[in-house]
Motif scaffolding. Structure first.
Motif, PDB file in Angstrom:
ATOM      1  N   ARG A   1       0.810  -1.211   0.000  1.00 52.49           N
ATOM      2  CA  ARG A   1       0.000   0.000   0.000  1.00 52.49           C
ATOM      3  C   ARG A   1       0.846   1.265   0.000  1.00 52.49           C
ATOM      4  O   ARG A   1       0.361   2.337  -0.349  1.00 52.49           O
ATOM      5  N   SER A   2       2.109   1.141   0.410  1.00 55.16           N
ATOM      6  CA  SER A   2       2.996   2.292   0.366  1.00 55.16           C
ATOM      7  C   SER A   2       3.677   2.442  -0.988  1.00 55.16           C
ATOM      8  O   SER A   2       4.440   3.381  -1.190  1.00 55.16           O
ATOM      9  N   LEU A   3       3.407   1.528  -1.885  1.00 55.34           N
ATOM     10  CA  LEU A   3       4.001   1.532  -3.215  1.00 55.34           C
ATOM     11  C   LEU A   3       2.927   1.763  -4.266  1.00 55.34           C
ATOM     12  O   LEU A   3       1.743   1.537  -4.013  1.00 55.34           O
ATOM     13  N   PRO A   4       3.313   2.226  -5.447  1.00 54.79           N
ATOM     14  CA  PRO A   4       2.321   2.428  -6.521  1.00 54.79           C
ATOM     15  C   PRO A   4       1.889   1.115  -7.162  1.00 54.79           C
ATOM     16  O   PRO A   4       2.175   0.832  -8.331  1.00 54.79           O
ATOM     17  N   VAL A   5       1.195   0.280  -6.366  1.00 55.43           N
ATOM     18  CA  VAL A   5       0.743  -1.028  -6.818  1.00 55.43           C
ATOM     19  C   VAL A   5      -0.774  -1.017  -6.831  1.00 55.43           C
ATOM     20  O   VAL A   5      -1.414  -0.541  -5.884  1.00 55.43           O
ATOM     21  N   HIS A   6      -1.349  -1.540  -7.888  1.00 55.73           N
ATOM     22  CA  HIS A   6      -2.810  -1.586  -7.982  1.00 55.73           C
ATOM     23  C   HIS A   6      -3.377  -2.458  -6.865  1.00 55.73           C
ATOM     24  O   HIS A   6      -2.842  -3.530  -6.570  1.00 55.73           O
ATOM     25  N   PRO A   7      -4.474  -2.036  -6.210  1.00 48.53           N
ATOM     26  CA  PRO A   7      -5.041  -2.821  -5.105  1.00 48.53           C
ATOM     27  C   PRO A   7      -5.468  -4.227  -5.499  1.00 48.53           C
ATOM     28  O   PRO A   7      -5.490  -5.128  -4.655  1.00 48.53           O
ATOM     29  N   GLY A   8      -5.803  -4.434  -6.759  1.00 53.55           N
ATOM     30  CA  GLY A   8      -6.252  -5.757  -7.172  1.00 53.55           C
ATOM     31  C   GLY A   8      -5.140  -6.702  -7.563  1.00 53.55           C
ATOM     32  O   GLY A   8      -5.418  -7.868  -7.868  1.00 53.55           O
ATOM     33  N   ALA A   9      -3.897  -6.247  -7.543  1.00 52.37           N
ATOM     34  CA  ALA A   9      -2.799  -7.082  -8.011  1.00 52.37           C
ATOM     35  C   ALA A   9      -2.565  -8.277  -7.098  1.00 52.37           C
ATOM     36  O   ALA A   9      -2.422  -9.416  -7.558  1.00 52.37           O
TER      37      ALA A   9
ATOM     38  N   ARG B   1      -9.448  -2.952   0.093  1.00 50.87           N
ATOM     39  CA  ARG B   1      -9.175  -1.519   0.168  1.00 50.87           C
ATOM     40  C   ARG B   1      -9.480  -0.917   1.532  1.00 50.87           C
ATOM     41  O   ARG B   1      -9.171   0.235   1.780  1.00 50.87           O
ATOM     42  N   ARG B   2     -10.104  -1.679   2.424  1.00 54.24           N
ATOM     43  CA  ARG B   2     -10.408  -1.148   3.740  1.00 54.24           C
ATOM     44  C   ARG B   2      -9.122  -0.853   4.500  1.00 54.24           C
ATOM     45  O   ARG B   2      -8.096  -1.515   4.300  1.00 54.24           O
ATOM     46  N   PRO B   3      -9.147   0.131   5.413  1.00 53.70           N
ATOM     47  CA  PRO B   3      -7.945   0.422   6.217  1.00 53.70           C
ATOM     48  C   PRO B   3      -7.548  -0.787   7.040  1.00 53.70           C
ATOM     49  O   PRO B   3      -8.377  -1.543   7.513  1.00 53.70           O
TER      50      PRO B   3
END
Length: 282
Positions: A121-129, A279-281
């Motif tokens: 989550r701290s990287l530019p990675v798509h949440p669905g990956a 995607r939830r915290p």
């Protein structure tokens, strides 16, 4: 006199050229899924415990069920000319597919516990990956286990279905697709529950009754009336009957399309629910 600062620039949205996949941090979504899938596969292969238990599980299911139930008398509506091994093997494949699917959800929970999700989550990675990668790992696991079961059944137990090689391959492919769709359901459950114990309990509560309230071990016509009514609307009955019809060349092939459609709906709903839960915290 105050000077009004210009508004801060908004982060640029992922850019994509026409006909190409969106790019996140310089890497496309398919590339991210491929990298994360390779990472999970390497972790699975290099862990002796995971490899050992992953290979033992389908073998135990195959030998226990076939050796125990094959000694029982055949029910009245049992298909003629079909051994109990031939009859029950498609059900064993579907049961193993469901058990393998549950491991996809457990794998996502482990990624959440070991800090992998927080790091991504701290990287530019798509949440669905990551959920997609877990789904593909489960697909590989299910395929290997199906092959193990079928090879052992043919070489050791004398499994000889009446259908040809192409029909047997379609039967195995249907089982793997069912595992893929159920895998998304358990990935979604793992994204929302975030604990392995409730997820495993949920799998036990759902899969165990559905397998016995189906045509897995005896024909639906030989079940008690109330249980037969449940089995007639049980999605696993459609999957097992379709797989059995392909492998044994017996009636039931009309259940193939409903089983594929039901599996596809489960997969799509699982994808949507998994992405929302992921995607939830933390």
């Amino acid at each position: 006199m105050t000077t009004q600062l210009p508004p801060a620039p908004r982060p640029a949205a992922p850019r994509t050229a026409a006909g190409t996949a969106p790019v996140f941090g310089g890497t496309s979504l398919p590339a991210q899924i491929r990298i994360l899938t390779g990472r999970s596969l390497r972790a699975m292969v290099t862990d002796p415990g995971i490899v050992l238990f992953g290979l033992i599980q389908p073998v135990v299911i195959l030998f226990v069920l076939t050796q125990v139930f094959s000694k029982m008398g055949m029910p009245p509506h049992f298909p003629e000319g079909v051994s109990y091994l031939d009859y029950v093997l498609p059900a064993i494949l579907v049961d193993n597919a469901a058990q393998s699917a549950m491991q996809s959800g457990v794998g996502l929970v482990e990624d959440q516990k070991n800090g992998m999700v927080a790091r991504l989550r701290s990287l530019p990675v798509h949440p669905g990956a990551l959920p997609a990668a877990r789904s593909l790992v489960g697909l590989v696991r299910a395929t290997v286990q199906v092959l193990i079961i079928m090879v052992l059944a043919i070489t050791v137990l004398g499994y000889s279905p009446n259908g040809g090689a192409a029909e047997l391959a379609l039967s195995a492919g249907l089982t793997v697709f069912i595992s893929f769709s159920l895998g998304w359901a358990f990935i979604a459950a793992g994204a929302w529950l975030r604990r392995a114990e409730p997820l495993q309990n949920l799998a036990l509560i759902v899969i165990f009754p559905l397998m016995f309230a189906s045509s897995a071990y005896v024909p639906v016509a030989d079940l008690p009336d109330w249980l037969a009514a449940v089995a007639s609307v049980n999605p696993l009955t459609y999957a097992i009957d379709a797989s059995r019809a392909l492998a044994l060349d017996v009636p039931g092939l009309e259940h193939a399309i409903p089983s594929v459609l039901i599996s596809a709906v489960i997969a799509v709903l699982g994808m949507v629910a998994a992405l929302r839960g992921f995607r939830r915290p933390l």
